[in-house]
Write an enzyme that holds these catalytic residues in place. Structure first.
Site, PDB file in Angstrom:
ATOM      1  N   HIS A   1      -6.887 -48.174  71.556  1.00 40.07           N
ATOM      2  CA  HIS A   1      -7.449 -48.876  70.467  1.00 40.07           C
ATOM      3  C   HIS A   1      -7.382 -50.272  70.831  1.00 40.07           C
ATOM      4  O   HIS A   1      -6.524 -50.988  71.357  1.00 40.07           O
ATOM      5  CB  HIS A   1      -6.394 -48.511  69.158  1.00 40.07           C
TER       6      HIS A   1
ATOM      7  N   ASP B   1      -8.731 -41.043  65.346  1.00 43.25           N
ATOM      8  CA  ASP B   1      -9.907 -39.869  65.622  1.00 43.25           C
ATOM      9  C   ASP B   1      -9.163 -38.805  66.441  1.00 43.25           C
ATOM     10  O   ASP B   1     -10.039 -37.609  66.417  1.00 43.25           O
ATOM     11  CB  ASP B   1     -10.852 -40.626  66.522  1.00 43.25           C
TER      12      ASP B   1
HETATM   13  N1  ACO Z   1      -8.776 -43.036  78.378  1.00 41.45           N
HETATM   14  C1  ACO Z   1      -8.366 -43.385  79.848  1.00 41.45           C
HETATM   15  N2  ACO Z   1      -8.304 -44.630  80.116  1.00 41.45           N
HETATM   16  C2  ACO Z   1      -8.675 -45.647  78.873  1.00 41.45           C
HETATM   17  C3  ACO Z   1      -8.843 -45.232  77.787  1.00 41.45           C
HETATM   18  C4  ACO Z   1      -8.894 -43.773  77.599  1.00 41.45           C
HETATM   19  N3  ACO Z   1      -9.251 -43.499  76.334  1.00 41.45           N
HETATM   20  N4  ACO Z   1      -8.865 -46.287  77.003  1.00 41.45           N
HETATM   21  C5  ACO Z   1      -8.752 -47.358  77.724  1.00 41.45           C
HETATM   22  N5  ACO Z   1      -8.392 -46.891  79.269  1.00 41.45           N
HETATM   23  C6  ACO Z   1      -8.022 -47.893  79.976  1.00 41.45           C
HETATM   24  C7  ACO Z   1      -9.161 -48.618  80.607  1.00 41.45           C
HETATM   25  O1  ACO Z   1      -9.828 -47.893  81.632  1.00 41.45           O
HETATM   26  C8  ACO Z   1      -8.302 -49.978  80.839  1.00 41.45           C
HETATM   27  O2  ACO Z   1      -7.801 -49.696  82.223  1.00 41.45           O
HETATM   28  P1  ACO Z   1      -7.812 -50.989  83.566  1.00 41.45           P
HETATM   29  O3  ACO Z   1      -6.727 -52.068  82.584  1.00 41.45           O
HETATM   30  O4  ACO Z   1      -7.105 -50.631  84.446  1.00 41.45           O
HETATM   31  O5  ACO Z   1      -9.271 -51.344  83.513  1.00 41.45           O
HETATM   32  C9  ACO Z   1      -7.420 -50.373  79.862  1.00 41.45           C
HETATM   33  O6  ACO Z   1      -7.217 -48.865  79.340  1.00 41.45           O
HETATM   34  C10 ACO Z   1      -7.871 -51.046  78.734  1.00 41.45           C
HETATM   35  O7  ACO Z   1      -8.637 -50.506  78.235  1.00 41.45           O
HETATM   36  P2  ACO Z   1     -10.282 -51.286  77.473  1.00 41.45           P
HETATM   37  O8  ACO Z   1     -11.431 -50.557  77.588  1.00 41.45           O
HETATM   38  O9  ACO Z   1     -10.228 -52.720  78.080  1.00 41.45           O
HETATM   39  O10 ACO Z   1      -9.792 -51.375  76.276  1.00 41.45           O
HETATM   40  P3  ACO Z   1     -10.639 -51.821  74.743  1.00 41.45           P
HETATM   41  O11 ACO Z   1      -9.716 -52.316  73.739  1.00 41.45           O
HETATM   42  O12 ACO Z   1     -11.761 -52.613  75.117  1.00 41.45           O
HETATM   43  O13 ACO Z   1     -11.180 -50.407  74.117  1.00 41.45           O
HETATM   44  C11 ACO Z   1     -11.235 -48.234  73.227  1.00 41.45           C
HETATM   45  C12 ACO Z   1     -10.555 -49.658  73.306  1.00 41.45           C
HETATM   46  C13 ACO Z   1     -12.713 -48.607  73.299  1.00 41.45           C
HETATM   47  C14 ACO Z   1     -10.774 -47.837  71.907  1.00 41.45           C
HETATM   48  C15 ACO Z   1     -10.825 -47.416  74.445  1.00 41.45           C
HETATM   49  O14 ACO Z   1      -9.620 -47.219  74.391  1.00 41.45           O
HETATM   50  C16 ACO Z   1     -11.734 -46.040  74.449  1.00 41.45           C
HETATM   51  O15 ACO Z   1     -12.777 -46.134  74.918  1.00 41.45           O
HETATM   52  N6  ACO Z   1     -11.064 -44.967  73.862  1.00 41.45           N
HETATM   53  C17 ACO Z   1     -11.654 -43.627  73.958  1.00 41.45           C
HETATM   54  C18 ACO Z   1     -12.633 -43.844  72.595  1.00 41.45           C
HETATM   55  C19 ACO Z   1     -11.958 -43.506  71.277  1.00 41.45           C
HETATM   56  O16 ACO Z   1     -11.154 -42.999  71.065  1.00 41.45           O
HETATM   57  N7  ACO Z   1     -12.497 -44.449  70.607  1.00 41.45           N
HETATM   58  C20 ACO Z   1     -12.128 -44.501  69.023  1.00 41.45           C
HETATM   59  C21 ACO Z   1     -11.551 -45.737  68.582  1.00 41.45           C
HETATM   60  S1  ACO Z   1     -10.541 -45.873  67.118  1.00 41.45           S
HETATM   61  C22 ACO Z   1     -11.719 -45.899  66.003  1.00 41.45           C
HETATM   62  O17 ACO Z   1     -12.953 -46.395  66.079  1.00 41.45           O
HETATM   63  C23 ACO Z   1     -11.404 -45.480  64.740  1.00 41.45           C
END
Ligand code: ACO
Length: 424
Positions: free
Chosen positions: A302, A359
Site C-alpha cells: 500500500h 482488497d
Molecule cells: N508484490 C511484490 N512486490 C511488490 C508489491 C507486490 N504486491 N508491491 C510492491 N512491491 C515491491 C516493489 O517491486 C518495490 O520493490 P523494490 O523497492 O525492490 O523496487 C517495493 O515493493 C515498493 O513498491 P512500489 O511500487 O514503489 O510501491 P507503491 O507505493 O508505489 O505501490 C501499490 C503501492 C500500487 C499498492 C503496490 O504495492 C502494488 O502494486 N500492489 C499490488 C496491487 C494492489 O494490491 N493494489 C491495491 C492497493 S489498495 C487500494 O487501492 C484500496
C-alpha cells in the site's frame, strides 16, 4: 511562525509551514517558483499535499484511519453505512431524525428514469460493470440539472447515492441476461442492493443477516481514504468546475485500474490462477520477488500503510465469520492464508513492508456472498461514493479553490527547425 528554508544554488528562500490538526506538517511551496524559478518535483505525488481537508485522517506508519475524527474500528462495528455516508458528507453524525430524513430522501430516488434502462440494451453482455457504472453516472447529468447551485448539489447527491445501487445491480442483471429487479423501499440501502442483485422478478429476496452485516462493514471500510488516486481524480476534474456527475464518473474510471480498486478482482483471479496451476503458492511468491518478472502479489502493499492496513485487520476477521456462518469452504481462502503467512515472515515482504491490504480480504468475502468477480470493483465504488462526494463538496465550498494544474520537468527535444516533408 515556523518556516522551512530551501537553498537553490546560492540563494536561500524561507517558506511557511502548514500544520494540520494532527500536527501533520507541510512546506508551503506555492510562492517558491515565482521567487526562485524552480518547481518541486514529485512524480506520483507521493510526498505532495494537494489540498487541506477535514474529512479523513490516516497515519500510515501507525495504521490509523479515522473519518471526521471517528476511528474506523468503531464505525465499522457500530454504524450503518448510510450513517457514515452522512458523517462524511455533512461533517457530523446524524441524529435519529437526520437519519430518518436522509434515508427517506434516498428512498424517494432509488429508481432510474425508465428511459435510462434503454442504455443498458446498447452495452454488450460482456461489458465490464465498472465501465457501465461510470457511463451511467455520467449520463445522469443528461437527465438532471447538474449545476453548482446548492439546491441542485444537495438533490443530486441524494440522487447519486440512491441510484448507484440500482445502476450497479442492473448492470449485473444485464450481464447474466436476467430482467431488472426494481428497488423495494421498505428495505435498507444494503438490503435493497442485495434484493436487486439476487431476487428474481416479483419475488422478494430474503437477505441473510450475516451477508447484510458484512456488506455494511465492507462499504464503511471503503467509504473514504483521503487523497487516493480516484478521490484525487474527483477533485482534479471537479476543480475545472465540472459537475458532480462528471467528476464522480471520472473517479469511477480511476478506481477501475488494477493498482487501485481493480485489485480486489485481481486478487481472486490470482488465487484462482495459483489453484489452477496446482496450488503451489511458493512458486508465485518467487515470481513476485523476481525483478525480471512483472508479476506482483495482488492485494499486497500500500502506498500509505507501511505497518498494517487497519481495514484489512477488520476484514480478516469478517472473512472468517462470513465463511463460517455461510458454511463456505473455499480453497481460494486456503491459498490466501498461505500467502498471508509468507508475507508476514518472508524477508522480501517484511523489508518492503508489504502487508495484505483491504482488497486482499474483500474479494474473498464478496465471493462468499455470491457477488460475481467482475462486480467487486463496483462494490468498492459503491462504498467510496460518499467519500468522493464529501471531497467534491469540500472542494467546491472552498472560496480559495483553484483549478488543479501541476507543473512538469520537460525532458523532450530542445528547439529545432522544421525540415519540410519532401526533404526528410
Ligand atoms: N508484490 C511484490 N512486490 C511488490 C508489491 C507486490 N504486491 N508491491 C510492491 N512491491 C515491491 C516493489 O517491486 C518495490 O520493490 P523494490 O523497492 O525492490 O523496487 C517495493 O515493493 C515498493 O513498491 P512500489 O511500487 O514503489 O510501491 P507503491 O507505493 O508505489 O505501490 C501499490 C503501492 C500500487 C499498492 C503496490 O504495492 C502494488 O502494486 N500492489 C499490488 C496491487 C494492489 O494490491 N493494489 C491495491 C492497493 S489498495 C487500494 O487501492 C484500496
Amino acid at each position: 511562525m515556523s518556516t522551512a528554508k530551501v537553498r537553490v544554488n546560492d540563494r536561500e528562500y524561507e517558506l511557511p509551514l502548514v500544520v494540520g490538526s494532527e500536527k501533520e506538517t507541510g512546506v508551503d511551496v506555492r510562492k517558491l517558483r515565482a521567487a526562485s524559478g524552480v518547481i518541486t518535483y514529485d512524480p506520483g505525488y507521493g510526498n505532495t499535499g494537494s489540498c487541506s481537508s477535514g474529512i479523513t485522517f490516516i497515519d500510515g506508519e501507525k495504521g490509523i484511519l479515522r473519518y471526521r475524527g471517528y476511528p474506523i474500528e468503531q464505525l465499522a462495528v457500530s454504524a450503518r453505512f448510510l450513517e457514515v455516508a452522512y458523517l462524511l458528507i455533512e461533517g457530523r453524525l446524524p441524529t435519529q431524525d437526520d437519519f430518518a430524513g436522509f434515508t427517506g430522501r434516498l428512498n424517494g430516488h432509488t429508481m432510474i428514469h425508465e428511459d435510462m434502462k434503454k442504455f443498458f440494451e446498447g452495452y454488450p453482455p460482456t461489458a465490464h460493470p465498472m465501465a457501465i457504472l461510470s457511463m451511467m453516472v455520467s449520463a445522469l447529468s443528461t437527465y438532471y440539472r447538474d449545476t453548482r447551485a446548492p439546491a441542485d448539489i444537495n438533490l443530486n447527491i441524494v440522487r447519486l447515492i440512491a441510484k448507484a445501487i440500482t445502476i450497479a445491480a442492473f448492470s449485473y442483471k444485464k450481464s447474466i441476461g436476467q430482467p431488472f429487479v426494481y428497488p423495494l423501499n421498505h428495505f435498507t440501502y444494503t438490503e435493497n442492493f442485495l434484493h436487486m442483485m439476487f431476487a428474481v422478478p416479483a419475488e422478494e429476496y430474503q437477505v441473510p443477516a450475516v451477508v447484510d452485516e458484512a456488506l455494511n462493514m465492507l462499504l464503511i471500510l471503503h467509504a473514504d481514504h483521503e487523497q487516493n488516486c480516484s478521490t484525487a481524480t474527483v477533485r482534479m476534474v471537479g476543480s475545472s468546475e465540472a459537475s458532480l456527475f462528471a467528476s464522480i464518473s471520472a473517479g469511477i474510471n480511476a478506481l477501475s485500474g488494477p493498482l487501485h480498486g481493480g485489485a480486489n478482482q485481481k486478487v481472486i483471479e490470482m488465487l484462482q490462477r495459483i489453484l489452477d496451476d496446482g496450488g503451489d503458492h511458493q512458486k508465485y511468491v518467487a515470481k513476485a520477488k523476481d525483478k525480471e518478472d512483472a508479476f506482483r502479489l495482488m492485494g499486497f502493499g500500500h502506498r500509505v500503510y507501511k505497518n498494517y492496513d487497519p481495514r484489512a485487520r477488520l476484514l480478516k476477521q469478517a472473512a472468517d465469520d462470513v465463511l463460517d456462518s455461510l458454511g463456505v469452504n473455499d480453497p481460494l481462502l486456503d491459498i490466501a492464508r498461505q500467502l498471508e503467512e509468507v508475507a508476514l515472515h518472508d524477508d522480501y515482504f517484511v523489508e518492503r513492508k508489504l502487508y495484505p491490504n483491504v482488497d486482499f480480504y474483500s474479494g474473498i468475502i464478496y465471493r462468499a456472498m455470491g457477488i460475481p468477480t467482475n462486480m467487486f470493483t463496483v462494490m468498492f465504488a459503491l462504498g467510496r461514493l460518499p467519500g468522493w462526494i464529501a471531497h467534491w463538496k469540500e472542494m467546491v465550498s472552498d472560496p480559495h479553490g483553484r483549478i488543479h494544474r501541476p507543473r512538469q520537468i520537460y525532458t523532450g527535444e530542445t528547439e529545432r527547425g522544421l525540415v519540410p516533408m519532401a526533404e526528410r
